[in-house]
Design a protein around this motif. Structure first.
Motif, short mmCIF file in Angstrom:
data_model
loop_
_atom_site.label_atom_id
_atom_site.label_comp_id
_atom_site.label_asym_id
_atom_site.label_seq_id
_atom_site.Cartn_x
_atom_site.Cartn_y
_atom_site.Cartn_z
N THR A 191 0.84 -1.20 0.00
CA THR A 191 0.00 0.00 0.00
C THR A 191 0.87 1.25 0.00
O THR A 191 0.62 2.22 -0.74
CB THR A 191 -0.94 -0.01 1.22
N MET A 192 1.93 1.26 0.82
CA MET A 192 2.87 2.39 0.82
C MET A 192 3.53 2.54 -0.54
O MET A 192 3.69 3.66 -1.06
CB MET A 192 3.95 2.17 1.88
N TYR A 193 3.94 1.44 -1.14
CA TYR A 193 4.61 1.46 -2.44
C TYR A 193 3.71 2.12 -3.49
O TYR A 193 4.16 2.93 -4.30
CB TYR A 193 4.96 0.03 -2.84
N LEU A 194 2.42 1.77 -3.46
CA LEU A 194 1.49 2.38 -4.42
C LEU A 194 1.43 3.89 -4.22
O LEU A 194 1.27 4.65 -5.17
CB LEU A 194 0.11 1.76 -4.27
N TYR A 195 1.54 4.32 -2.97
CA TYR A 195 1.48 5.76 -2.69
C TYR A 195 2.74 6.49 -3.12
O TYR A 195 2.78 7.72 -3.12
CB TYR A 195 1.16 6.02 -1.22
N GLU A 196 3.79 5.78 -3.46
CA GLU A 196 5.02 6.42 -3.92
C GLU A 196 5.02 6.63 -5.44
O GLU A 196 6.00 7.07 -6.01
CB GLU A 196 6.23 5.56 -3.51
N GLN A 197 3.89 6.33 -6.11
CA GLN A 197 3.86 6.38 -7.56
C GLN A 197 3.06 7.55 -8.13
O GLN A 197 3.00 7.73 -9.34
CB GLN A 197 3.27 5.07 -8.11
N GLY A 198 2.41 8.35 -7.32
CA GLY A 198 1.53 9.39 -7.82
C GLY A 198 2.27 10.57 -8.41
O GLY A 198 3.41 10.86 -8.05
N ALA A 199 1.61 11.27 -9.35
CA ALA A 199 2.19 12.46 -9.96
C ALA A 199 2.17 13.63 -8.97
O ALA A 199 1.30 13.70 -8.10
CB ALA A 199 1.42 12.83 -11.22
N THR A 200 3.12 14.54 -9.15
CA THR A 200 3.23 15.69 -8.26
C THR A 200 1.92 16.50 -8.26
O THR A 200 1.38 16.82 -9.31
CB THR A 200 4.38 16.60 -8.73
N GLY A 201 1.45 16.82 -7.09
CA GLY A 201 0.28 17.67 -6.93
C GLY A 201 -1.06 16.97 -6.99
O GLY A 201 -2.09 17.56 -6.61
#
Length: 321
Positions: A191-201
């Motif tokens: 779950t944390m790993y998925l949260y490290e993939q989002g685009a800025t902003g």
């Protein structure tokens, strides 16, 4: 739950794109699906700043996909749903609003020609069930709002896209604390790993809806759960929208709204502990489809769904009465 794949196995998930018009603009929406084409559609919405991978364990659960056509999409600007090439999107900040969010979900359901779909979403995807029941009660068969509350202030934070902040790491660790400590570590790390993939902003822009634009404290009597059943389902370890928040929200809505507490799980139920969550949600789906006559309990536990939990998780510290 089917998670024991061997080398050479191909998972029964297919990924496609569908075009949907939102606010007059064509968006190329990525979605993944599994289950029979004529199965009951179950449209799954990810959390703020994330993408459809949060639902990958539901998409491979044959107990669910034998009956339901499970569809998980990436909202525009999330995952593989890149911004539209017809717009100069880089000239303004990304901001999600309740109006845009609901129109996007209805546009996706329409574009996929889904008949009487069940909608299910978590966090901001859970909160939006109140707007959907208020504004589009005739478009969905039922709504399942995971980690849903009438108001969830305090998370529209300027420094979440500050250039001197490693926002991917900050976002991921902020989410770590929202999960139950006894949920399996490999799934909490995922779950944390998925949260490290989002685009800025994008995470910050989603939180504009979550913490600013969504406020139903004085509008719950407008929510039409009589026409579209609403299940407000909150995890015991979710301190953003607690089970008590869910119960108060359902009480404010009245007829047609049901509040359920999920024991031993937190704010990201579908990805932090898939086996337990899938078993929980199966009970709710059985009520919606009429396969279960018995009323759901106020608190659903691992024992209720035959999941052994050893050792037991630590008791969540709850506020004094």
């Amino acid at each position: 739950m089917s998670t024991s794949y061997q080398p050479g196995d191909v998972e029964p998930i297919t990924g496609k794109y569908v075009h949907a018009e939102v606010e007059g603009v064509d968006h190329r929406i990525y979605f993944e699906e599994a289950g029979p084409e004529d199965g009951t559609p179950l449209l799954c919405q990810h959390t703020a700043g994330n993408n459809c991978q949060e639902w990958r364990h539901l998409l491979t659960d044959e107990d669910i996909t034998d009956e339901f056509r499970v569809i998980a999409h990436d909202l525009p600007y999330h995952g593989k749903s890149v911004p539209p090439t017809t717009q100069e999107w880089w000239t303004e900040d990304y901001t999600m609003t309740a109006k845009k969010f609901t129109e996007t979900l209805v546009a996706i359901a329409d574009a996929l020609d889904l008949e009487d779909p069940i909608y299910m979403g978590s966090s901001m995807g859970g909160n939006i069930t109140l707007e959907l029941a208020d504004w589009y009660p005739d478009r969905f068969r039922a709504l399942i709002g995971l980690e849903c509350g009438a108001h969830s202030p305090g998370f529209y934070i300027d420094w979440l896209d500050h250039p001197q902040v490693n926002t991917t790491e900050v976002n991921a660790y902020a989410c770590w604390g929202l999960m139950a400590p006894q949920s399996p570590e490999q799934f909490r790390r995922e779950t944390m790993y998925l949260y490290e993939q989002g685009a800025t902003g994008v995470f910050k822009g989603d939180l504009y809806y979550y913490s600013v634009d969504h406020d139903y404290r004085d509008k719950l009597d407008q929510v039409n759960a009589d026409e579209c059943p609403l299940y407000i389902v909150n995890g015991e370890y979710d301190y953003l929208t607690t089970p008590e928040d869910g119960r108060q929200t359902a009480e404010g809505v009245g007829d047609g709204a049901v509040a359920i507490e999920m024991a031993e799980i937190g704010h990201f139920p579908m990805s932090e502990h898939p086996e337990l969550f899938n078993a929980y949600v199966r009970e709710i789906l059985d009520v919606i489809t009429g396969e279960r006559d018995e009323a759901l309990p106020d608190v659903i536990t691992p024992d209720d769904v035959g999941i052994e939990y050893h050792p037991p998780g630590p008791a969540r510290e709850k506020p004094a009465e």
